[in-house]
Design a protein around this motif. Structure first.
Motif, PDB file in Angstrom:
ATOM      1  N   UNK A   1       0.792  -1.229   0.000  1.00  0.00           N
ATOM      2  CA  UNK A   1       0.000   0.000   0.000  1.00  0.00           C
ATOM      3  C   UNK A   1       0.827   1.283   0.000  1.00  0.00           C
ATOM      4  N   UNK A   2       1.811   1.382   0.879  1.00  0.00           N
ATOM      5  CA  UNK A   2       2.586   2.626   0.935  1.00  0.00           C
ATOM      6  C   UNK A   2       3.392   2.824  -0.346  1.00  0.00           C
ATOM      7  N   UNK A   3       4.007   1.750  -0.839  1.00  0.00           N
ATOM      8  CA  UNK A   3       4.789   1.859  -2.071  1.00  0.00           C
ATOM      9  C   UNK A   3       3.898   2.189  -3.263  1.00  0.00           C
ATOM     10  N   UNK A   4       2.720   1.574  -3.307  1.00  0.00           N
ATOM     11  CA  UNK A   4       1.787   1.876  -4.398  1.00  0.00           C
ATOM     12  C   UNK A   4       1.361   3.338  -4.336  1.00  0.00           C
ATOM     13  N   UNK A   5       1.067   3.818  -3.132  1.00  0.00           N
ATOM     14  CA  UNK A   5       0.681   5.213  -2.994  1.00  0.00           C
ATOM     15  C   UNK A   5       1.798   6.159  -3.398  1.00  0.00           C
ATOM     16  N   UNK A   6       3.031   5.853  -2.992  1.00  0.00           N
ATOM     17  CA  UNK A   6       4.149   6.737  -3.333  1.00  0.00           C
ATOM     18  C   UNK A   6       4.359   6.786  -4.838  1.00  0.00           C
ATOM     19  N   UNK A   7       4.250   5.632  -5.502  1.00  0.00           N
ATOM     20  CA  UNK A   7       4.402   5.599  -6.953  1.00  0.00           C
ATOM     21  C   UNK A   7       3.305   6.437  -7.629  1.00  0.00           C
ATOM     22  N   UNK A   8       2.077   6.268  -7.168  1.00  0.00           N
ATOM     23  CA  UNK A   8       0.941   7.020  -7.707  1.00  0.00           C
ATOM     24  C   UNK A   8       1.138   8.515  -7.481  1.00  0.00           C
ATOM     25  N   UNK A   9       1.543   8.880  -6.254  1.00  0.00           N
ATOM     26  CA  UNK A   9       1.744  10.287  -5.935  1.00  0.00           C
ATOM     27  C   UNK A   9       2.869  10.918  -6.724  1.00  0.00           C
ATOM     28  N   UNK A  10       3.938  10.160  -6.946  1.00  0.00           N
ATOM     29  CA  UNK A  10       5.071  10.665  -7.717  1.00  0.00           C
ATOM     30  C   UNK A  10       4.675  10.902  -9.167  1.00  0.00           C
ATOM     31  N   UNK A  11       3.986   9.936  -9.750  1.00  0.00           N
ATOM     32  CA  UNK A  11       3.621  10.022 -11.161  1.00  0.00           C
ATOM     33  C   UNK A  11       2.611  11.143 -11.418  1.00  0.00           C
ATOM     34  N   UNK A  12       1.701  11.365 -10.463  1.00  0.00           N
ATOM     35  CA  UNK A  12       0.620  12.330 -10.652  1.00  0.00           C
ATOM     36  C   UNK A  12       0.793  13.562  -9.768  1.00  0.00           C
ATOM     37  N   UNK A  13       2.026  13.863  -9.435  1.00  0.00           N
ATOM     38  CA  UNK A  13       2.337  14.930  -8.486  1.00  0.00           C
ATOM     39  C   UNK A  13       1.657  16.254  -8.857  1.00  0.00           C
ATOM     40  N   UNK A  14       1.801  16.681 -10.107  1.00  0.00           N
ATOM     41  CA  UNK A  14       1.241  17.974 -10.513  1.00  0.00           C
ATOM     42  C   UNK A  14      -0.285  17.952 -10.486  1.00  0.00           C
ATOM     43  N   UNK A  15      -0.880  16.844 -10.910  1.00  0.00           N
ATOM     44  CA  UNK A  15      -2.346  16.760 -10.924  1.00  0.00           C
ATOM     45  C   UNK A  15      -2.918  16.731  -9.505  1.00  0.00           C
ATOM     46  N   UNK A  16      -2.243  16.051  -8.602  1.00  0.00           N
ATOM     47  CA  UNK A  16      -2.714  16.002  -7.217  1.00  0.00           C
ATOM     48  C   UNK A  16      -2.634  17.392  -6.589  1.00  0.00           C
ATOM     49  N   UNK A  17      -1.529  18.087  -6.828  1.00  0.00           N
ATOM     50  CA  UNK A  17      -1.392  19.450  -6.295  1.00  0.00           C
ATOM     51  C   UNK A  17      -2.467  20.367  -6.873  1.00  0.00           C
ATOM     52  N   UNK A  18      -2.754  20.222  -8.166  1.00  0.00           N
ATOM     53  CA  UNK A  18      -3.784  21.053  -8.789  1.00  0.00           C
ATOM     54  C   UNK A  18      -5.169  20.713  -8.236  1.00  0.00           C
ATOM     55  N   UNK A  19      -5.413  19.435  -7.974  1.00  0.00           N
ATOM     56  CA  UNK A  19      -6.693  19.017  -7.402  1.00  0.00           C
ATOM     57  C   UNK A  19      -6.865  19.588  -6.002  1.00  0.00           C
ATOM     58  N   UNK A  20      -5.806  19.523  -5.198  1.00  0.00           N
ATOM     59  CA  UNK A  20      -5.857  20.097  -3.855  1.00  0.00           C
ATOM     60  C   UNK A  20      -6.122  21.603  -3.926  1.00  0.00           C
ATOM     61  N   UNK A  21      -5.457  22.282  -4.842  1.00  0.00           N
ATOM     62  CA  UNK A  21      -5.663  23.726  -4.983  1.00  0.00           C
ATOM     63  C   UNK A  21      -7.099  24.034  -5.402  1.00  0.00           C
ATOM     64  N   UNK A  22      -7.648  23.212  -6.299  1.00  0.00           N
ATOM     65  CA  UNK A  22      -9.022  23.414  -6.735  1.00  0.00           C
ATOM     66  C   UNK A  22     -10.016  23.235  -5.610  1.00  0.00           C
ATOM     67  N   UNK A  23      -9.797  22.225  -4.773  1.00  0.00           N
ATOM     68  CA  UNK A  23     -10.699  22.022  -3.638  1.00  0.00           C
ATOM     69  C   UNK A  23     -10.507  23.104  -2.575  1.00  0.00           C
ATOM     70  N   UNK A  24      -9.278  23.552  -2.390  1.00  0.00           N
ATOM     71  CA  UNK A  24      -9.044  24.645  -1.447  1.00  0.00           C
ATOM     72  C   UNK A  24      -9.829  25.885  -1.879  1.00  0.00           C
ATOM     73  N   UNK A  25      -9.795  26.190  -3.169  1.00  0.00           N
ATOM     74  CA  UNK A  25     -10.578  27.325  -3.685  1.00  0.00           C
ATOM     75  C   UNK A  25     -12.077  27.101  -3.469  1.00  0.00           C
TER      76      UNK A  25
END
Length: 354
Positions: free
Chosen positions: A13-37
């Motif tokens: 689980x942790x390794x899968x999450x890290x791989x997913x987070x690394x690959x989609x780093x920019x999209x995750x940050x943009x999603x967080x920013x969109x929800x923050x707004x």
């Protein structure tokens, strides 16, 4: 016009999450920013949102420790704090806590024919400034089960299908019992159903095992049955198909007991119009071809039920909605079929098979 895809190579689980987070780093940050707004537009302070994200992580760690590990991995890969990924996964709970209202939302149709596989389709409506949040994610478990999910960057699951012959559709609900005391995020319930359930009954048991603070309906489909599992802090109810094998759901409770605390239908009466549109078009929704089922969904307001939504750009972001995706489950193949946009844009060539 397709959604981005990612296939995990890790099963821990942790390794899968890290791989997913690394690959989609920019999209995750943009999603967080969109929800923050979105949360700010709805009146929530940043400190309160962080507290809700932290509570969501605590609830997840108590109910499903491996999923908490996966969220921590996503945060590490994306360069975020775990509570920030907790916020993304708990966006339904945060919106319920804010008591945000609006007029969009989703419609789901499942038909179980006398012979052949289930025939399903749903529209997924969301805020237009978050239209780039969705991703298609495939991962394999140690057991060999493969899960494919249409989700948002950083969220562990939403709509999906598995090679175990089970799939889920997903619609938001609102109930008087919804509370700011953050419980298990409903998206994580969908994730555990995809990961662990092989039957409708097992899916219902998983839903009932979680303490929730927000409401939703997860429509579970297998080769032999289906149920819309209505989830709220007041309880869980499973709505079966009718004698004709038809199961339809929009954004209001169908269970008589839970319907007494209905919130969506009082604030968004269009959900009843959408349900009537589906009921009036069951023949088309029963067709063998997904393209035909999607076109049957097509209806615009104000002339008809607003099943296919388009944003009113004069409104603030928390009051703008569009149909971001139209989705069907191919259970025999264990695949999703996804169209980016609403039914009014569907053609045979626009379907993405994943």
């Amino acid at each position: 016009m397709t959604f981005p895809t990612f296939t995990s190579s890790q099963t821990d689980p942790r390794a899968r999450g890290k791989e997913f987070g690394t690959h989609l780093r920019k999209r995750i940050a943009a999603n967080l920013a969109g929800y923050t707004d979105l949360f700010r537009a709805a009146g929530a302070g940043d400190a309160q949102v962080r507290a809700w994200g932290e509570r969501a992580l605590d609830a997840c760690a108590a109910w499903a420790p491996p999923l908490a590990e996966e969220i921590a991995g996503i945060a590490a890969g994306a360069g975020l704090e775990p509570w920030q990924v907790g916020v993304i996964n708990a966006r339904t709970e945060i919106l319920a806590a804010i008591d945000m209202v609006g007029h969009g939302e989703c419609s789901t149709s499942v038909v179980l024919p006398q012979d052949g596989p289930p025939r399903t389709v749903q529209t997924w409506d969301w805020h237009d400034h978050l239209r780039d949040a969705p991703v298609l994610w495939e991962y394999e478990q140690d057991s060999g089960r493969v899960v494919r999910t249409f989700t948002e960057a950083g969220t562990l699951a939403k709509i999906g299908v598995t090679t175990a012959g089970l799939g889920v559709h997903f619609n938001i609900l609102r109930h008087d019992s919804d509370t700011p005391e953050t419980g298990v995020p409903v998206h994580l319930i969908a994730r555990r159903i995809l990961d662990e359930a092989s039957s409708v009954e097992e899916a219902v048991d998983l839903a009932r095992s979680a303490r929730v603070s927000a409401s939703t309906v997860i429509t579970v489909v297998t080769g032999t049955g289906a149920a819309s599992i209505e989830i709220s802090p007041a309880g869980v109810a499973a709505i079966p198909p009718g004698p004709d094998g038809v199961l339809l759901h929009c954004n209001h409770f169908l269970d008589a007991g839970l319907a007494a605390g209905e919130r969506h239908a009082t604030e968004r009466p269009g959900t009843y119009d959408r349900m009537r549109h589906l009921e009036d078009n069951v023949e088309g929704l029963s067709g063998a071809e997904l393209n035909g089922r999607a076109l049957t969904m097509l209806s615009h307001a104000p002339e008809g039920a607003p099943v296919c939504a388009h944003p009113d750009l004069t409104q603030p972001i928390n009051q703008r909605w569009e149909t971001v995706a139209t989705i069907g489950l191919d259970l025999p193949a264990g695949r999703l079929r996804v169209h980016r946009g609403g039914p009014c844009q569907v053609t045979e060539a626009t379907w993405q098979t994943f």
